[in-house]
Design a protein around this motif. Structure first.
Motif, PDB file in Angstrom:
ATOM      1  N   MET A   1       0.931   7.737   0.875  1.00  0.00           N
ATOM      2  CA  MET A   1       2.225   8.230   1.329  1.00  0.00           C
ATOM      3  C   MET A   1       2.355   9.747   1.187  1.00  0.00           C
ATOM      4  N   PRO A   2       1.883  10.348   0.094  1.00  0.00           N
ATOM      5  CA  PRO A   2       1.959  11.813   0.015  1.00  0.00           C
ATOM      6  C   PRO A   2       1.213  12.498   1.163  1.00  0.00           C
ATOM      7  N   ARG A   3       0.062  11.948   1.557  1.00  0.00           N
ATOM      8  CA  ARG A   3      -0.682  12.548   2.661  1.00  0.00           C
ATOM      9  C   ARG A   3       0.053  12.340   3.988  1.00  0.00           C
ATOM     10  N   LEU A   4       0.653  11.186   4.158  1.00  0.00           N
ATOM     11  CA  LEU A   4       1.371  10.922   5.401  1.00  0.00           C
ATOM     12  C   LEU A   4       2.563  11.854   5.578  1.00  0.00           C
ATOM     13  N   VAL A   5       3.297  12.125   4.488  1.00  0.00           N
ATOM     14  CA  VAL A   5       4.512  12.934   4.606  1.00  0.00           C
ATOM     15  C   VAL A   5       4.246  14.417   4.434  1.00  0.00           C
ATOM     16  N   GLY A   6       2.999  14.795   4.113  1.00  0.00           N
ATOM     17  CA  GLY A   6       2.654  16.205   4.088  1.00  0.00           C
ATOM     18  C   GLY A   6       2.801  16.887   2.755  1.00  0.00           C
ATOM     19  N   LEU A   7       2.619  16.192   1.654  1.00  0.00           N
ATOM     20  CA  LEU A   7       2.697  16.826   0.339  1.00  0.00           C
ATOM     21  C   LEU A   7       1.442  17.648   0.077  1.00  0.00           C
ATOM     22  N   ALA A   8       1.616  18.862  -0.408  1.00  0.00           N
ATOM     23  CA  ALA A   8       0.473  19.689  -0.758  1.00  0.00           C
ATOM     24  C   ALA A   8      -0.182  19.183  -2.037  1.00  0.00           C
ATOM     25  N   ARG A   9       0.591  18.639  -2.938  1.00  0.00           N
ATOM     26  CA  ARG A   9       0.059  18.046  -4.161  1.00  0.00           C
ATOM     27  C   ARG A   9       0.883  16.811  -4.483  1.00  0.00           C
ATOM     28  N   PHE A  10       0.332  15.949  -5.287  1.00  0.00           N
ATOM     29  CA  PHE A  10       1.017  14.681  -5.546  1.00  0.00           C
ATOM     30  C   PHE A  10       1.340  14.513  -7.019  1.00  0.00           C
ATOM     31  N   LYS A  11       2.587  14.259  -7.295  1.00  0.00           N
ATOM     32  CA  LYS A  11       3.031  13.814  -8.602  1.00  0.00           C
ATOM     33  C   LYS A  11       3.914  12.591  -8.380  1.00  0.00           C
ATOM     34  N   PRO A  12       3.708  11.511  -9.137  1.00  0.00           N
ATOM     35  CA  PRO A  12       4.514  10.309  -8.904  1.00  0.00           C
ATOM     36  C   PRO A  12       5.992  10.554  -9.159  1.00  0.00           C
ATOM     37  N   THR A  13       6.810   9.993  -8.277  1.00  0.00           N
ATOM     38  CA  THR A  13       8.253  10.081  -8.486  1.00  0.00           C
ATOM     39  C   THR A  13       8.665   9.100  -9.576  1.00  0.00           C
ATOM     40  N   ARG A  14       9.852   9.302 -10.111  1.00  0.00           N
ATOM     41  CA  ARG A  14      10.354   8.411 -11.158  1.00  0.00           C
ATOM     42  C   ARG A  14      10.487   6.984 -10.634  1.00  0.00           C
ATOM     43  N   MET A  15      10.943   6.871  -9.390  1.00  0.00           N
ATOM     44  CA  MET A  15      11.121   5.533  -8.827  1.00  0.00           C
ATOM     45  C   MET A  15       9.787   4.828  -8.663  1.00  0.00           C
ATOM     46  N   SER A  16       8.736   5.579  -8.302  1.00  0.00           N
ATOM     47  CA  SER A  16       7.431   4.936  -8.140  1.00  0.00           C
ATOM     48  C   SER A  16       6.893   4.462  -9.485  1.00  0.00           C
ATOM     49  N   VAL A  17       7.144   5.228 -10.541  1.00  0.00           N
ATOM     50  CA  VAL A  17       6.704   4.826 -11.885  1.00  0.00           C
ATOM     51  C   VAL A  17       7.445   3.571 -12.329  1.00  0.00           C
ATOM     52  N   VAL A  18       8.768   3.566 -12.133  1.00  0.00           N
ATOM     53  CA  VAL A  18       9.576   2.397 -12.502  1.00  0.00           C
ATOM     54  C   VAL A  18       9.142   1.178 -11.695  1.00  0.00           C
ATOM     55  N   GLY A  19       8.925   1.374 -10.389  1.00  0.00           N
ATOM     56  CA  GLY A  19       8.514   0.254  -9.546  1.00  0.00           C
ATOM     57  C   GLY A  19       7.157  -0.296  -9.939  1.00  0.00           C
ATOM     58  N   PHE A  20       6.210   0.599 -10.234  1.00  0.00           N
ATOM     59  CA  PHE A  20       4.856   0.165 -10.587  1.00  0.00           C
ATOM     60  C   PHE A  20       4.850  -0.644 -11.879  1.00  0.00           C
ATOM     61  N   TRP A  21       5.409  -0.081 -12.949  1.00  0.00           N
ATOM     62  CA  TRP A  21       5.367  -0.781 -14.240  1.00  0.00           C
ATOM     63  C   TRP A  21       6.309  -1.979 -14.265  1.00  0.00           C
ATOM     64  N   GLY A  22       7.429  -1.881 -13.560  1.00  0.00           N
ATOM     65  CA  GLY A  22       8.322  -3.035 -13.467  1.00  0.00           C
ATOM     66  C   GLY A  22       7.633  -4.194 -12.762  1.00  0.00           C
ATOM     67  N   LEU A  23       6.888  -3.874 -11.707  1.00  0.00           N
ATOM     68  CA  LEU A  23       6.144  -4.906 -10.982  1.00  0.00           C
ATOM     69  C   LEU A  23       5.053  -5.495 -11.872  1.00  0.00           C
ATOM     70  N   GLY A  24       4.319  -4.616 -12.585  1.00  0.00           N
ATOM     71  CA  GLY A  24       3.238  -5.094 -13.445  1.00  0.00           C
ATOM     72  C   GLY A  24       3.706  -6.052 -14.520  1.00  0.00           C
ATOM     73  N   ILE A  25       4.877  -5.755 -15.099  1.00  0.00           N
ATOM     74  CA  ILE A  25       5.401  -6.608 -16.181  1.00  0.00           C
ATOM     75  C   ILE A  25       6.012  -7.888 -15.618  1.00  0.00           C
ATOM     76  N   ALA A  26       6.865  -7.740 -14.603  1.00  0.00           N
ATOM     77  CA  ALA A  26       7.589  -8.909 -14.084  1.00  0.00           C
ATOM     78  C   ALA A  26       6.655  -9.901 -13.409  1.00  0.00           C
ATOM     79  N   TRP A  27       5.720  -9.404 -12.623  1.00  0.00           N
ATOM     80  CA  TRP A  27       4.866 -10.303 -11.849  1.00  0.00           C
ATOM     81  C   TRP A  27       3.966 -11.133 -12.756  1.00  0.00           C
ATOM     82  N   ALA A  28       3.502 -10.537 -13.853  1.00  0.00           N
ATOM     83  CA  ALA A  28       2.625 -11.281 -14.761  1.00  0.00           C
ATOM     84  C   ALA A  28       3.303 -12.552 -15.269  1.00  0.00           C
TER      85      ALA A  28
END
Length: 425
Positions: A1-28
């Motif tokens: 997604m960063p490459r698609l939208v044209g980011l020069a550098r990538f740092k995860p957004t807060r929402m992406s961090v929450v979504g990733f770890w929330g998914l990892g915990i809940a799905w298990a």
């Protein structure tokens, strides 16, 4: 997604961090959705229901985060790399169906119908071959040589639509076929008990007469063809390229390096969460996991004491034929198609006494199984047992059987496997 939208550098957004770890915990913890109506403790079944509901939150967070990233830039992105964008949204759409399908399997009102049917594998295909594969190929389309060249666009289109068609056909056949089989079990059949013995022919008919089994295979074959096409094109294009440096250099029109930088999405250091906040969240998550997998099990008031059934027919002395046969059973993957659990619901009528937790007190691992592509084997010996000839040629007596032949096994393996199965009373 960063490459698609044209980011020069990538740092995860807060929402992406929450979504990733929330998914990892809940799905298990949604794994216990497969234990509905089994001898598992009621609280463990409740965990599956609770986290199937909780799965909605991280998935919604991921969807919102991605939509925020592309807001106002959809047309620009589509002009540069429409194929990758389509795959991103295909993955989002398929992934959004995950909590609904998982919750349907976990809830008692519906789990008694779809449990142990093709529905279980349909959810896996939807997520693994559907959503996750769509995101993976979106990345491959955009950055991997030689897929970033203009010549690859036609291959991308064929691969995209073949993958979509294959996933749609396979998932539809498994989900709807699972419902048909579940209602066949619940409603009974001509033999009165369609989930057992010769009555299982009603189950096979429900899959074959309506074409669900064939559609499932066709869908999976289309998916395989799509991946073979992509791999073959990429391999041939790479091997036949006269100038591989040119292949490695992404097309400026397709590559993020040629896009304007979206300053609004740049993440500054001050906006990044500090170690204290990260540590607090990690500690809270760790405490929650500890309560669910250590503390709550320790409070179980009714530990599983061995039942008479466990002591008489499911206690396998080390080195005995039954123990060796159980090893063959595990090695050959029989648990993928056969269950060994009788649930206290109408769909399991005729399978024998309802299974109790103590029935498995001597077994490690417990062979509950996840789906009934073939009949349940919990009390198979009480229903006539199994012979070596049936394992070698399953369709000799039952033309409707979908079990593969095991004539490639040695006579010794076949003998101990039969000894194990004929001890399950």
């Amino acid at each position: 997604m960063p490459r698609l939208v044209g980011l020069a550098r990538f740092k995860p957004t807060r929402m992406s961090v929450v979504g990733f770890w929330g998914l990892g915990i809940a799905w298990a913890f949604t794994a216990t959705a497969e234990l509905t109506f089994t001898p598992a403790p009621d609280w463990l079944e409740t965990v599956g229901v609770m986290f199937s509901m909780a799965l909605l939150l991280p998935i919604a967070t991921i969807i919102v985060d991605i939509n925020a990233a592309v807001r106002g830039r959809l047309d620009d992105i589509a002009d540069k790399d429409r194929a990758s964008l389509r795959l991103v949204y295909l993955g989002l759409g398929l992934f959004a169906a995950l909590p609904v399908l998982t919750l349907t399997q976990a809830m008692r009102a519906s789990g008694g119908v779809v449990g142990f049917t093709d529905w279980v594998y349909g959810v896996e295909v939807l997520v693994l071959l559907g959503a996750f594969s769509a995101w993976l190929f979106a990345y491959v389309y955009h950055v991997a040589p030689p897929m970033v060249t203009r010549d690859a666009r036609r291959v991308q289109q064929w691969h995209l639509w073949l993958t979509i068609d294959g996933v749609a056909i396979a998932v539809f056949a498994m989900i709807v076929g699972g419902l048909v089989v579940g209602f066949t079990w619940a409603g009974g059949g001509a033999d009165g008990a369609p989930a057992v013995g010769d009555g299982f022919e009603s189950t096979a008919d429900a899959m074959w007469n309506y074409g669900f089994a064939i559609a499932r295979m066709v869908g999976l074959m289309i998916i395989a063809v799509a991946q073979a096409l992509l791999f073959a094109y990429a391999t041939v294009a790479w091997l036949l390229s006269d100038n591989r440096d040119a292949v490695l250099a992404a097309d400026p029109v397709l590559d993020a390096g040629g896009q304007e930088v979206n300053e609004e999405l740049e993440v500054v250091a001050e906006a990044e969460p500090g170690w204290l906040r990260i540590g607090t969240i990690a500690l809270a998550a760790g405490i929650g996991v500890f309560l669910l997998i250590v503390f709550l099990p320790s409070l179980e008031s009714e530990p599983a004491e061995p039942t008479i059934l466990a002591d008489e027919s499911r206690l396998f002395a080390e080195g005995s034929d039954a123990a060796l046969g159980r090893d063959v059973y595990l090695r050959e993957g029989c648990t993928s198609c056969h269950t060994q659990v009788v649930r206290p619901i109408v769909t399991d009528r005729g399978l024998g006494p309802v299974s109790l937790a103590g029935d498995y007190a001597h077994e490690q691992p417990m062979l509950l199984g996840v789906a009934r592509m073939g009949p349940d084997l919990m009390h198979i010996a009480s229903r006539g047992g199994v012979t070596v000839e049936q394992l070698k040629n399953p369709r000799e007596d039952r033309s409707w059987s979908t079990m593969p032949s095991y004539d490639y096994l040695s006579e010794a393996d076949l003998a101990v496997l039969v000894a194990y199965l004929n001890g399950l009373r």
